[in-house]
Write an enzyme that holds these catalytic residues in place. Structure first.
Site, PDB file in Angstrom:
ATOM      1  N   GLU A 162     -32.706 -25.166  28.853  1.00 50.07           N
ATOM      2  CA  GLU A 162     -31.765 -25.413  27.751  1.00 50.07           C
ATOM      3  C   GLU A 162     -30.663 -26.301  28.327  1.00 50.07           C
ATOM      4  O   GLU A 162     -29.782 -25.819  29.036  1.00 50.07           O
ATOM      5  CB  GLU A 162     -31.188 -24.085  27.233  1.00 50.07           C
ATOM      6  CG  GLU A 162     -32.203 -23.183  26.556  1.00 50.07           C
ATOM      7  CD  GLU A 162     -32.571 -23.643  25.153  1.00 50.07           C
ATOM      8  OE1 GLU A 162     -31.759 -24.337  24.502  1.00 50.07           O
ATOM      9  OE2 GLU A 162     -33.674 -23.305  24.690  1.00 50.07           O
ATOM     10  N   CYS A 164     -22.515 -26.797  24.257  1.00 50.35           N
ATOM     11  CA  CYS A 164     -23.665 -27.689  24.478  1.00 50.35           C
ATOM     12  C   CYS A 164     -24.022 -28.450  23.212  1.00 50.35           C
ATOM     13  O   CYS A 164     -24.428 -29.604  23.282  1.00 50.35           O
ATOM     14  CB  CYS A 164     -24.858 -26.888  24.966  1.00 50.35           C
ATOM     15  SG  CYS A 164     -25.288 -25.530  23.883  1.00 50.35           S
TER      16      CYS A 164
HETATM   17  P1  NAD Z   1     -24.644 -26.244  35.637  1.00 51.63           P
HETATM   18  O1  NAD Z   1     -25.977 -26.896  35.499  1.00 51.63           O
HETATM   19  O2  NAD Z   1     -23.679 -26.811  36.604  1.00 51.63           O
HETATM   20  O3  NAD Z   1     -24.802 -24.702  36.055  1.00 51.63           O
HETATM   21  C1  NAD Z   1     -25.617 -23.793  35.365  1.00 51.63           C
HETATM   22  C2  NAD Z   1     -26.108 -22.707  36.315  1.00 51.63           C
HETATM   23  O4  NAD Z   1     -26.868 -23.302  37.349  1.00 51.63           O
HETATM   24  C3  NAD Z   1     -25.005 -21.890  36.990  1.00 51.63           C
HETATM   25  O5  NAD Z   1     -25.395 -20.533  36.986  1.00 51.63           O
HETATM   26  C4  NAD Z   1     -24.966 -22.447  38.396  1.00 51.63           C
HETATM   27  O6  NAD Z   1     -24.625 -21.480  39.367  1.00 51.63           O
HETATM   28  C5  NAD Z   1     -26.373 -22.925  38.636  1.00 51.63           C
HETATM   29  N1  NAD Z   1     -26.424 -24.097  39.508  1.00 51.63           N
HETATM   30  C6  NAD Z   1     -25.490 -25.095  39.589  1.00 51.63           C
HETATM   31  N2  NAD Z   1     -25.874 -26.021  40.488  1.00 51.63           N
HETATM   32  C7  NAD Z   1     -27.070 -25.606  40.988  1.00 51.63           C
HETATM   33  C8  NAD Z   1     -27.972 -26.135  41.955  1.00 51.63           C
HETATM   34  N3  NAD Z   1     -27.718 -27.265  42.593  1.00 51.63           N
HETATM   35  N4  NAD Z   1     -29.102 -25.450  42.200  1.00 51.63           N
HETATM   36  C9  NAD Z   1     -29.379 -24.293  41.563  1.00 51.63           C
HETATM   37  N5  NAD Z   1     -28.551 -23.739  40.651  1.00 51.63           N
HETATM   38  C10 NAD Z   1     -27.416 -24.377  40.366  1.00 51.63           C
HETATM   39  O7  NAD Z   1     -24.086 -26.207  34.160  1.00 51.63           O
HETATM   40  P2  NAD Z   1     -22.666 -25.712  33.654  1.00 51.63           P
HETATM   41  O8  NAD Z   1     -21.633 -26.662  34.134  1.00 51.63           O
HETATM   42  O9  NAD Z   1     -22.497 -24.264  33.956  1.00 51.63           O
HETATM   43  O10 NAD Z   1     -22.857 -25.860  32.073  1.00 51.63           O
HETATM   44  C11 NAD Z   1     -22.620 -27.052  31.401  1.00 51.63           C
HETATM   45  C12 NAD Z   1     -23.912 -27.731  31.001  1.00 51.63           C
HETATM   46  O11 NAD Z   1     -24.797 -26.824  30.386  1.00 51.63           O
HETATM   47  C13 NAD Z   1     -23.693 -28.827  29.972  1.00 51.63           C
HETATM   48  O12 NAD Z   1     -24.500 -29.940  30.296  1.00 51.63           O
HETATM   49  C14 NAD Z   1     -24.158 -28.200  28.671  1.00 51.63           C
HETATM   50  O13 NAD Z   1     -24.557 -29.103  27.678  1.00 51.63           O
HETATM   51  C15 NAD Z   1     -25.269 -27.348  29.154  1.00 51.63           C
HETATM   52  N6  NAD Z   1     -25.510 -26.259  28.231  1.00 51.63           N
HETATM   53  C16 NAD Z   1     -26.641 -26.233  27.479  1.00 51.63           C
HETATM   54  C17 NAD Z   1     -26.842 -25.206  26.569  1.00 51.63           C
HETATM   55  C18 NAD Z   1     -28.056 -25.134  25.686  1.00 51.63           C
HETATM   56  O14 NAD Z   1     -28.223 -24.130  25.016  1.00 51.63           O
HETATM   57  N7  NAD Z   1     -28.899 -26.137  25.661  1.00 51.63           N
HETATM   58  C19 NAD Z   1     -25.888 -24.210  26.439  1.00 51.63           C
HETATM   59  C20 NAD Z   1     -24.740 -24.280  27.224  1.00 51.63           C
HETATM   60  C21 NAD Z   1     -24.567 -25.290  28.130  1.00 51.63           C
END
Ligand code: NAD
Length: 458
Positions: free
Chosen positions: A210, A244
């Site tokens: 997602e 998002c």
């Molecule tokens: P992110 O990708 O930085 O982090 C999400 C999760 O991944 C966290 O739990 C984090 O600890 C983990 N993570 C981060 N870097 C990682 C890595 N290198 N390796 C493994 N795991 C890692 O995202 P965010 O900043 O928490 O959220 C914002 C993003 O999420 C935006 O792009 C938003 O559009 C998207 N989002 C999508 C939805 C949806 O339903 N499609 C919902 C909410 C947010």
């Protein structure tokens, strides 16, 4: 053996022992989860307030309320969802019957982001448990108070062999992803989505991703502009734009651009007051890095028509509308994920099609127009995860509408029955009769037999 490997082994043993199989047990766990959320409701509200300054209203309507609704929706329908579905059987299989049966995958891993730290962690958990899986849930480290509160709620609802929260950041996430699990459900950025899918490929683990992206909001000149402005302001500035499916930018037909901006100004005042940065209910930005990123968009892209103020100490950015922006502006180079709304003009709808089609398929798309014909045209012409006509965000809150992206905005979908489906393998079964054995399939079949087969298989 690391504690994470040990945990996954214990969950696998629990799953293999069929402890998650009985539907009545799953139901009990979901009821326990609902009770735990209720018991912890004020702690959860407090946690989202501390992490992001979310008001009680916003925290309930966009987080806790959705969790209650999802559990109730699931409990009501679970006995129907788990039933094997009979499907038709072709004449070539005369004597047999066929069905498709949902079965849990096993040990599932859910990785959640910080922006709606509660519901984006708990909604997938509800579906994963309903489908009979065990769950390792990793909340986001960027909302640490919520992560702690989630860990308490999950610990009170499940034995750790069934579901547990593992707290930590990228390192923990990386360690979890290195394990062999049976399903990975990830919500977060497209960049990390790629990392998750690469890790999943090693074990051929199926994934739901997602993700995010730039979701357009189109306002045609025949729209009810005042209403459109209020609904866009709601969609964009709820959670300070850290949603998002928030409208990332507005494409407005040129002759109504000024009127729309004026209505947006009124709507922002109506929703957040004349000085949103002083409004105690206005959500803050998650980190200093994001405040800096958003400030750079404001100072480096077009002209500020509304808002533009920031308060670095509070990590707050006022609802901001930018004009004079084009596709080369910094604000148009990445998902904004904050309360900054660029407004771009168009003359003909084809210009919008061209711009949107030239870029990755968005997670959401919104159209404001009174014309049924245009509504249909836009929906037919553009590919996007999901969206609304004459509204924003609200499709996300319906358990009957699957949520998910397409292309770079994601893989798979969830909410309501879709979450159950996502966390279920569909096992196809053909039950053959033993009362007779039609010889047509065997190589010893006569040439007449082949003729019959030729007819049946056309
Ligand atoms: P992110 O990708 O930085 O982090 C999400 C999760 O991944 C966290 O739990 C984090 O600890 C983990 N993570 C981060 N870097 C990682 C890595 N290198 N390796 C493994 N795991 C890692 O995202 P965010 O900043 O928490 O959220 C914002 C993003 O999420 C935006 O792009 C938003 O559009 C998207 N989002 C999508 C939805 C949806 O339903 N499609 C919902 C909410 C947010």
């Amino acid at each position: 053996m690391s504690s994470i490997t040990a945990l996954i082994d214990r969950q696998r043993a629990f799953f293999t022992a069929e402890r998650t199989k009985p539907v009545e047990e799953r139901r009990k766990r979901l009821l326990a989860l609902r009770d735990a959320v209720k018991r912890h409701e004020s702690a959860l509200l407090e946690a989202v307030k501390r992490d992001m300054n979310k008001s009680e209203f916003e925290a309930f309507t966009t987080e806790i309320g959705l969790v209650y609704k999802e559990i109730t929706h699931t409990l009501k329908r679970l006995s129907r969802w788990v039933k094997p579905k009979r499907v038709r059987t072709p004449l070539t299989h005369f004597g047999s019957s066929s069905y498709v049966m949902p079965e849990p995958y096993g040990v599932t891993l859910i990785i959640a982001p910080w922006n709606y730290p509660l519901q984006l962690a708990l909604l997938p958990l509800v579906g994963a448990v309903a489908a009979g899986n065990t769950v390792v849930l990793k909340p986001s480290e960027l909302a640490p108070h919520v992560a702690d509160a989630i860990a308490d709620v999950v610990a009170e609802s499940f034995e750790p062999e069934w579901a547990t929260a593992v707290l930590g950041g990228v390192e923990t996430s990386t360690e979890l992803l290195a394990q062999k699990t049976d399903y990975i459900f990830f919500t977060g950025s497209t960049a990390v989505g790629r990392i998750v899918m690469t890790a999943a490929a090693k074990h051929l683990t199926p994934v739901t991703l997602e993700l995010g992206g730039k979701s357009p909001c189109i306002v045609h000149s025949d729209a009810d502009l005042k209403l459109a402005a209020r609904r866009i302001a709601f969609g964009k500035f709820t959670n300070a734009g850290q949603t998002c499916v928030a409208p990332d930018y507005v494409y407005v037909q040129r002759e109504v651009k000024e009127a729309l901006i004026a209505h947006l100004g009124e709507a922002i005042k109506e929703l957040y007051g004349a000085e949103p940065l002083r409004n105690p209910s206005y959500t803050h930005i998650i980190s200093d890095r994001h405040v800096e990123r958003l400030s750079a968009f404001i100072s480096g892209s077009g002209t500020v028509r509304i808002g533009g103020q920031t308060d670095a100490a509070q990590r707050a950015v006022a609802p901001t509308v930018l004009d004079g922006v084009d596709w080369s502006s910094p604000v148009m180079q990445e998902e904004i994920f904050g309360p900054v709304l660029p407004v771009l003009p168009y003359v003909k709808i084809e210009e919008v099609f061209e711009a949107v089609l030239a870029r990755p398929k968005p997670l959401a798309l919104y159209l404001f127009s009174g014309s049924r014909e245009l509504q249909q045209h836009v929906v037919d012409r553009l590919s996007f995860g999901g969206g609304c006509i004459n509204d924003t965000l609200m499709h996300f809150a319906s358990p009957f509408l699957p949520i998910g992206g397409v292309g770079e905005s994601g893989i798979g979908r969830y909410h309501g029955e879709s979450t159950f489906d996502t966390f279920s393998h569909r096992k196809s079964v053909l039950r053959q009769t033993t009362l007779f054995d039609i010889p047509l399939r065997y190589p010893s079949a006569s040439s007449f037999g082949l003729k019959v087969i030729r007819k049946l298989m056309r």
